[in-house]
Design an enzyme around this catalytic site. Structure first.
Site, PDB file in Angstrom:
ATOM      1  N   GLY A 160      -5.565   0.386  -9.309  1.00 44.91           N
ATOM      2  CA  GLY A 160      -4.809  -0.151  -8.183  1.00 44.91           C
ATOM      3  C   GLY A 160      -3.550   0.664  -7.982  1.00 44.91           C
ATOM      4  CG  HIS A 191       3.515  -2.736  -8.123  1.00 43.21           C
ATOM      5  ND1 HIS A 191       4.554  -2.205  -8.860  1.00 43.21           N
ATOM      6  CD2 HIS A 191       2.394  -2.478  -8.847  1.00 43.21           C
ATOM      7  CE1 HIS A 191       4.082  -1.664  -9.969  1.00 43.21           C
ATOM      8  NE2 HIS A 191       2.770  -1.814  -9.991  1.00 43.21           N
ATOM      9  CG  HIS A 212      -0.455  -4.830 -11.965  1.00 44.06           C
ATOM     10  ND1 HIS A 212      -0.111  -4.635 -13.282  1.00 44.06           N
ATOM     11  CD2 HIS A 212       0.035  -3.753 -11.303  1.00 44.06           C
ATOM     12  CE1 HIS A 212       0.562  -3.505 -13.402  1.00 44.06           C
ATOM     13  NE2 HIS A 212       0.659  -2.944 -12.210  1.00 44.06           N
ATOM     14  CD  GLU A 213      -1.845  -2.524  -8.047  1.00 46.65           C
ATOM     15  OE1 GLU A 213      -0.827  -2.041  -7.515  1.00 46.65           O
ATOM     16  OE2 GLU A 213      -2.258  -2.151  -9.169  1.00 46.65           O
ATOM     17  CB  CYS A 228       2.342  -0.555 -14.722  1.00 45.51           C
ATOM     18  SG  CYS A 228       2.977  -0.251 -13.056  1.00 45.51           S
ATOM     19  CG  LEU A 229      -1.173   4.138 -12.461  1.00 42.23           C
ATOM     20  CD1 LEU A 229      -1.799   4.491 -11.106  1.00 42.23           C
ATOM     21  CD2 LEU A 229      -1.727   5.040 -13.557  1.00 42.23           C
ATOM     22  CD  GLN A 284       2.205   1.353  -8.610  1.00 41.22           C
ATOM     23  OE1 GLN A 284       1.214   0.859  -8.084  1.00 41.22           O
ATOM     24  NE2 GLN A 284       2.231   1.727  -9.883  1.00 41.22           N
TER      25      GLN A 284
HETATM   26 ZN    ZN Z   1       1.599  -1.228 -11.555  1.00 41.42          ZN
END
Ligand code: ZN
Length: 215
Positions: free
Chosen positions: A68, A176, A172-173, A130-131, A73
């Site tokens: 995702g 963000h 999670h997304e 998380c990226l 991000q």
């Molecule tokens: Zn994330």
């Protein structure tokens, strides 16, 4: 007015194209990850600029690789996220691990101006990363099912009911887009570096809790 309030998607796309590079994934500490992202205006739906942004997000997510990616991000403060958990990727994960997490293939989807409604009941607790927080993971409680409504980049309505790992990805997304990172929700004593995560994520969660969270 901050630079985030004044965000101009067309100028951002033009500047990115001029670099000839994909956008870097913004890391924790950046203000864009801590602000509520803005609704995509109705007049943007179906435009080439929005489509281009979504294509860039998909490329960045797949290259990372991740399941995702939310627009903040890559530094874009708009309420958009993409998600995909491809069958080929799941084929490399142990079947017991897939079953425990309710991890099932999720086709590529792009959500614009989404809402996520959480099912009631006991949360599921699993390691999550998380990226935008490279190098770590932690146990995060999440609702086991969600209902997601949104429009797609062309403006067509989307409504999905998801369970298990796809439901976790949605939560999670969506976080963000509201300036929240998993570290705000994690069992903080379970925080683990990548080197330890490989082993920890193969253990029953109750064992990890006994070892790290509540020894
Ligand atoms: Zn994330």
């Amino acid at each position: 007015m901050s630079s985030l309030d004044a965000f101009d998607l067309d100028a951002w796309l033009a500047a990115l194209v001029a670099t000839g590079q994909p956008p870097p994934i913004v890391q924790a500490g950046a203000a864009v990850l801590r602000r509520r992202a803005r609704d995509v205006p109705a007049e943007r739906l179906g435009t080439p600029g929005l489509q281009q942004l979504v294509e860039i997000m998909v490329d960045v997510m797949r290259a990372a690789p991740g399941v995702g990616l939310a627009a903040p991000q890559i530094g874009v403060p708009l309420r958009i996220f993409v998600a995909e958990d491809a069958a080929e990727r799941l084929a490399r994960v142990a079947p017991e691990s897939l079953a425990a997490r309710g991890r099932a293939p999720l086709p590529l989807l792009a959500f614009v101006n989404p809402t996520v409604t959480l099912a009631r009941g006991e949360p599921a607790v699993f390691f999550e990363g998380c990226l935008s927080v490279r190098g770590y993971g932690a146990l995060v409680p999440r609702a086991t099912a969600v209902r997601v409504t949104a429009v797609d980049p062309s403006g067509a309505p989307l409504a999905l009911e998801l369970e298990g790992w796809p439901a976790r990805i949605m939560q999670h997304e969506m976080d963000h887009l509201d300036g929240t990172l998993y570290v705000d929700r994690m069992l903080s004593r379970s925080l683990a570096g990548d080197a330890a995560l490989g082993e920890l994520s193969g253990l029953p969660v109750s064992d990890v809790i006994k070892t790290l969270v509540d020894p």
